[in-house]
Write a protein that holds these residues in place. Structure first.
Motif, PDB file in Angstrom:
ATOM      1  N   MET A   1       0.844  -1.167   0.000  1.00  0.00           N
ATOM      2  CA  MET A   1       0.000   0.000   0.000  1.00  0.00           C
ATOM      3  C   MET A   1       0.894   1.236   0.000  1.00  0.00           C
ATOM      4  O   MET A   1       1.854   1.310   0.747  1.00  0.00           O
ATOM      5  CB  MET A   1      -0.877   0.001   1.261  1.00  0.00           C
ATOM      6  N   LYS A   2       0.568   2.162  -0.848  1.00  0.00           N
ATOM      7  CA  LYS A   2       1.305   3.417  -0.847  1.00  0.00           C
ATOM      8  C   LYS A   2       0.590   4.382   0.080  1.00  0.00           C
ATOM      9  O   LYS A   2      -0.634   4.462   0.090  1.00  0.00           O
ATOM     10  CB  LYS A   2       1.358   4.013  -2.247  1.00  0.00           C
ATOM     11  N   THR A   3       1.393   5.102   0.859  1.00  0.00           N
ATOM     12  CA  THR A   3       0.834   6.107   1.757  1.00  0.00           C
ATOM     13  C   THR A   3       1.856   7.210   1.933  1.00  0.00           C
ATOM     14  O   THR A   3       3.030   7.052   1.590  1.00  0.00           O
ATOM     15  CB  THR A   3       0.433   5.481   3.117  1.00  0.00           C
ATOM     16  N   THR A   4       1.410   8.304   2.462  1.00  0.00           N
ATOM     17  CA  THR A   4       2.304   9.431   2.706  1.00  0.00           C
ATOM     18  C   THR A   4       2.397   9.650   4.201  1.00  0.00           C
ATOM     19  O   THR A   4       1.386   9.660   4.898  1.00  0.00           O
ATOM     20  CB  THR A   4       1.746  10.716   2.046  1.00  0.00           C
TER      21      THR A   4
END
Length: 81
Positions: free
Chosen positions: A1-4
């Motif tokens: 999962m991509k997250t910031t």
């Protein structure tokens, strides 16, 4: 999962330096940190004091209604205090 995520500059630089030192990625260091935090949260339990009571009738009659200062003085009176 991509997250910031928003990290302080100092923390990000430290993590990047650790990654370089270990020959791994910044992502791996961040993931390891999250895993450690999750494991610690699982381990944290509330402290329960073990009951080490002894059977008896409480304080001896001469100390039952006395203040703590009297009891302490009686306990230490022959020890120079």
């Amino acid at each position: 999962m991509k997250t910031t995520i928003d990290l302080s500059d100092a923390l990000a630089l430290e993590a990047k330096a650790l990654a370089a030192k270990r020959g791994t990625t910044f992502r791996a260091v961040v993931e390891q940190g999250i895993r450690c935090a999750l494991k610690e949260a699982e381990r944290t339990e509330s402290f329960k004091l073990t009951d080490k009571s002894v059977s008896g009738n409480g304080l001896q009659a001469e100390f039952r209604d006395k203040p703590w200062a009297f009891i302490r003085h009686s306990a230490y009176e022959e020890r120079g205090s």
